[in-house]
Structures are given as C-alpha cells and as structure tokens.
Design a protein around this motif. Structure first.
Motif, short mmCIF file in Angstrom:
data_model
loop_
_atom_site.label_atom_id
_atom_site.label_comp_id
_atom_site.label_asym_id
_atom_site.label_seq_id
_atom_site.Cartn_x
_atom_site.Cartn_y
_atom_site.Cartn_z
N ALA A 118 84.68 71.67 79.11
CA ALA A 118 83.57 72.40 78.49
C ALA A 118 82.61 71.47 77.76
N LYS A 119 83.16 70.50 77.05
CA LYS A 119 82.33 69.62 76.23
C LYS A 119 81.85 68.41 77.03
N ARG A 120 80.60 68.08 76.87
CA ARG A 120 80.04 66.92 77.56
C ARG A 120 80.53 65.62 76.91
N GLU A 121 80.64 64.59 77.74
CA GLU A 121 80.99 63.27 77.24
C GLU A 121 79.71 62.49 76.98
N PRO A 122 79.60 61.85 75.81
CA PRO A 122 78.36 61.11 75.51
C PRO A 122 78.12 59.98 76.49
N LYS A 123 76.86 59.81 76.88
CA LYS A 123 76.51 58.73 77.81
C LYS A 123 76.69 57.38 77.13
N GLU A 124 77.11 56.41 77.92
CA GLU A 124 77.31 55.06 77.40
C GLU A 124 76.06 54.21 77.62
N ASN A 125 75.94 53.16 76.83
CA ASN A 125 74.81 52.22 76.94
C ASN A 125 73.46 52.93 76.82
N LEU A 126 73.44 54.01 76.06
CA LEU A 126 72.20 54.76 75.87
C LEU A 126 72.07 55.17 74.41
N LYS A 127 70.86 55.04 73.88
CA LYS A 127 70.56 55.55 72.55
C LYS A 127 69.20 56.23 72.56
N PHE A 128 68.91 56.94 71.48
CA PHE A 128 67.64 57.65 71.36
C PHE A 128 66.85 57.07 70.19
N LEU A 129 65.58 56.80 70.45
CA LEU A 129 64.65 56.44 69.38
C LEU A 129 63.84 57.70 69.09
N TYR A 130 64.01 58.23 67.87
CA TYR A 130 63.33 59.49 67.53
C TYR A 130 62.29 59.24 66.44
N LEU A 131 61.06 59.70 66.72
CA LEU A 131 59.94 59.51 65.80
C LEU A 131 59.28 60.84 65.49
N VAL A 132 58.49 60.85 64.43
CA VAL A 132 57.67 62.01 64.09
C VAL A 132 56.22 61.54 64.11
N ARG A 133 55.41 62.17 64.95
CA ARG A 133 54.02 61.73 65.15
C ARG A 133 53.28 61.59 63.82
N GLY A 134 52.60 60.46 63.65
CA GLY A 134 51.79 60.22 62.47
C GLY A 134 52.58 59.77 61.25
N SER A 135 53.90 59.73 61.38
CA SER A 135 54.77 59.42 60.25
C SER A 135 55.37 58.02 60.40
N PRO A 136 55.73 57.37 59.27
CA PRO A 136 56.42 56.07 59.36
C PRO A 136 57.91 56.22 59.65
N LYS A 137 58.39 57.45 59.78
CA LYS A 137 59.83 57.69 59.94
C LYS A 137 60.30 57.44 61.37
N TYR A 138 61.49 56.87 61.47
CA TYR A 138 62.13 56.69 62.78
C TYR A 138 63.63 56.77 62.60
N ALA A 139 64.32 57.09 63.69
CA ALA A 139 65.78 57.13 63.68
C ALA A 139 66.29 56.66 65.03
N ILE A 140 67.36 55.89 65.01
CA ILE A 140 68.04 55.47 66.24
C ILE A 140 69.37 56.22 66.28
N LEU A 141 69.54 57.03 67.31
CA LEU A 141 70.69 57.94 67.38
C LEU A 141 71.51 57.67 68.63
N SER A 142 72.81 57.75 68.50
CA SER A 142 73.69 57.61 69.66
C SER A 142 73.98 58.99 70.24
N PRO A 143 74.26 59.08 71.54
CA PRO A 143 74.64 60.37 72.12
C PRO A 143 75.86 60.99 71.43
N ALA A 144 76.81 60.15 71.04
CA ALA A 144 78.01 60.66 70.38
C ALA A 144 77.64 61.35 69.06
#
Length: 380
Positions: A118-144
C-alpha cells in the motif's frame, strides 16, 4: 527526424484548445524559473557540500527542449547534480506562487509503488528543491521526509492526481533563506512579462488575418503554389497553420522564405519571415544542407538584432513603426528563434554540433539589457 517516445509523458491532448504557439508559451513559464535558478542552486550546493567540483545541469528530454511538438512533458527530474563522489543526484524543482496552508507533491514523483504494497517506497538519488515565488525561502526535501510528513489526498490543481500534502508548519521547519533568490525571482517576473508581451503579437496577427479564413475556397490550391511576395507568403502560412494543412514541398517553401531577408528588412517584415520559418520548420525534416542554411539564418538574425537596440532599451528598424511595436516584434522574433535553436539541438544533435550551434542557457538571453527593455515597455 526521430521522436523519442520514452521522453513523452502526456500526449497531444495536453495542447487541448491552445494553438501551438500558445502551448509553447505556457510550457516555457516553468523553464524560465528553472534556468534562472540553476546557477544559484549550483553555488548553494557547493557551499552546502563544501565541494567546488559540483556541477548542476538541466536533465532529461527537456534539457534542450521546453516543449514537445506533440504536446506533453517529460517524467525526468529537472536537474542532475554531478561531482558528489561518483554518484549522480537528481532534483525536482517545485515552487508555489504564494504561501499556502498545504504544499502538494505528486505521489508518483516522490515514491515508487510495488504490487501488493500500500505504501510507496521513497525514490533514491532524488530530492526536491521547493521555493516560494518572490520569496527568499527555500527548502531541500527528501522523498522519505515527504512521505513521512505528507497527508495523502487528491489535488484538483494536479489534475485530480494523488499527492502528498505538506503542511505550512512542516515545510517551515525545513526552510532556509537566501536574499539572492529575491533578485532571481525579479528576473523571472521580468521574463514572464516579456513572454506575455511578445505573445500579444500572435493575438494581433490573428485579429488582422482571421477574415482570410472565411475566404479559403480551394485548400488544395494554396498548398501547391509558392507565393511570390513576403506578405502573400506570410498570409498563406497563417492560413495553413490555422486549418492544419502543410504545403507540398515544405522544404522548398522554407528555404524560399529565407530569401526575403536582407539588411533593410524591418522588424515587421522579420516577424513575418520568422513566423513562416517556425511554421514550416516544424512540418518537415531537413537535409544537412537545408539545416545549415536555417542555422546560418538564425545566427545572422540574432547578430542583426543586437544592432537594432536603442539606448533606452527599445528597438528600431523603421521610422514609420512605433518603438513599442518594434520592440514587441523583436522580442517575438527572439522568442521563436530561441525555440528553433533548442528544437534543432534536440532533433538534430550531431548536425547542430557540427554547425557550432550552442544551447540557450537562459530564456530570452538574446534580449540585451533586459531590465532596460522591461522598463521601456512598462513606461509606455
């Protein structure tokens, strides 16, 4: 010309009611951000990992091409990071247009599904760069991390697809700030404005020539006879484009229209030539000789355009044309020429390398003094 079916995720239904140029405009909005952010992201990772050998590159089918002719997008990650030991690390770029209560991540991008589990397994060798438009904020997130903290739901914004929704509080716990991002977002805003500004030329063309579609009597005839004047040539290409027809001997038409260009060509004439080139190029496969002729034409036009720019950011080729319309014409031409360059690199990789054609590193990179151009447009 070969199409790589492995890179095509969505099909032509993606285009829906949009014209081909409207579709390409829409598909270009995210790559504007991706390409502007890439350099900043590389510097960030070099600092984070204390490694100056790190290289960030665009990845997958859209590393050259931000649109696919049949519609659709690729499933490949946006960036590949090299120089971290012997491994490659992939990143998906996502950004929100504003701060929200929840931030969605498509489940299929985050994890893989196994039969009977039922539960998905997090992808390996992959991360997410998440930003908010116009903002100085950023986050680097792992699938896990996303799977652990995400709430599973169906999101209308993703076409009713299943997502992991991350709360504002959880995302905030991972966010950092870099003021440099605010400058980058301003550039992204400027380029998106230029994207819409130049596209108004398409709307003007449709308004001016829509009456021609009511007069088309013999479709078979108009695909056979090459028009002798630029105006006639352009109008026929517009009609054929609108009714979904292709001229016979499209290659001959393509090479023929290039001969309308000379050193005295105005920006208005140039838009008609390049519109026609863009239409015809996409309808045929070119020989090496024909392709070289097109590449030489592109290089010459981009060189000439630099000489058209004025000190205030506007462009001028004809005293009888208004500066604002001249500027729109030139940016319209640059937009199509950069598309052509990327398309040639994607579909004719060996030939384009032999011809010394270089990829577009940033969209509208051929618009010099872009802030001046933006200020001129917005003040008129």
């Amino acid at each position: 010309m070969k199409f790589d079916s492995k890179t095509i995720y969505a099909q032509s239904s993606d285009i829906k009611s949009r014209t081909y140029l409207e579709y390409r405009r829409d598909m270009k909005k995210k790559p504007i951000a991706e390409l502007e952010i890439k350099g900043w992201f590389e510097k960030l990772l070099r600092i984070e990992y204390k490694n100056n050998n790190i290289i960030v590159k665009k990845y997958g089918g859209d590393r050259f091409l931000w649109f696919l002719r049949g519609g659709g997008v690729t499933q490949d990650p946006d960036y590949v990071v090299r120089g971290l030991n012997n491994d490659e690390l992939f990143f998906e770029l996502q950004y929100a247009n504003e701060e929200m209560d929840y931030y969605d991540f498509k489940r299929s991008k985050v994890g893989t599904k196994k039969r009977g589990v039922a539960k998905r397994e997090p992808k390996e060798n992959l991360k997410f760069l998440y930003l908010v438009r116009g903002s100085p904020k950023y986050a680097i997130l792992s699938p896990a991390w996303i799977i652990k903290h995400g709430i599973e739901k169906v999101a209308a914004a993703w076409g009713s697809r299943e997502v992991y929704a991350i709360s504002k509080e959880d995302l905030l716990s991972q966010q950092k700030e870099d003021k440099e991002l605010e400058k980058i977002w301003q550039i992204v805003k400027t380029k998106n404005y230029l994207l819409e500004f130049q596209h108004q030329k398409v709307e003007k063309i449709k308004e001016e020539l829509s009456y021609l579609l009511q007069q088309v009597i013999d479709e078979e005839k108009i695909v056979q006879i090459i028009p002798k004047s630029l105006e006639s040539f352009f109008r026929i290409c517009f009609i054929l484009d609108s009714i979904g027809k292709i001229p016979k001997n499209a290659n001959l038409w393509l090479i023929y229209v290039l001969h309308f260009f000379n050193e005295k060509t105005t920006s208005e004439e140039l838009t008609k030539i390049i519109y026609s080139v863009d239409f015809l190029y996409a309808k045929t496969s070119l020989t090496q000789s024909e392709l070289k002729t097109v590449v030489d034409f592109i290089k010459q036009i981009l060189l000439n355009i630099k000489n058209f720019q004025q000190n205030n950011g506007s462009y001028k080729t004809d005293k009888n044309l208004s500066p604002i319309e001249e500027t729109r014409n030139i940016i319209f031409c640059i937009n199509l020429l950069e598309d052509l360059i990327q398309d040639i690199l994607y579909y004719y990789p060996e030939e384009s390398q032999n011809f010394g054609l270089k990829p577009i590193e940033k969209i509208f990179e051929n618009v010099d003094n872009i802030e001046k151009v933006y200020n001129f447009i917005t003040s008129n």
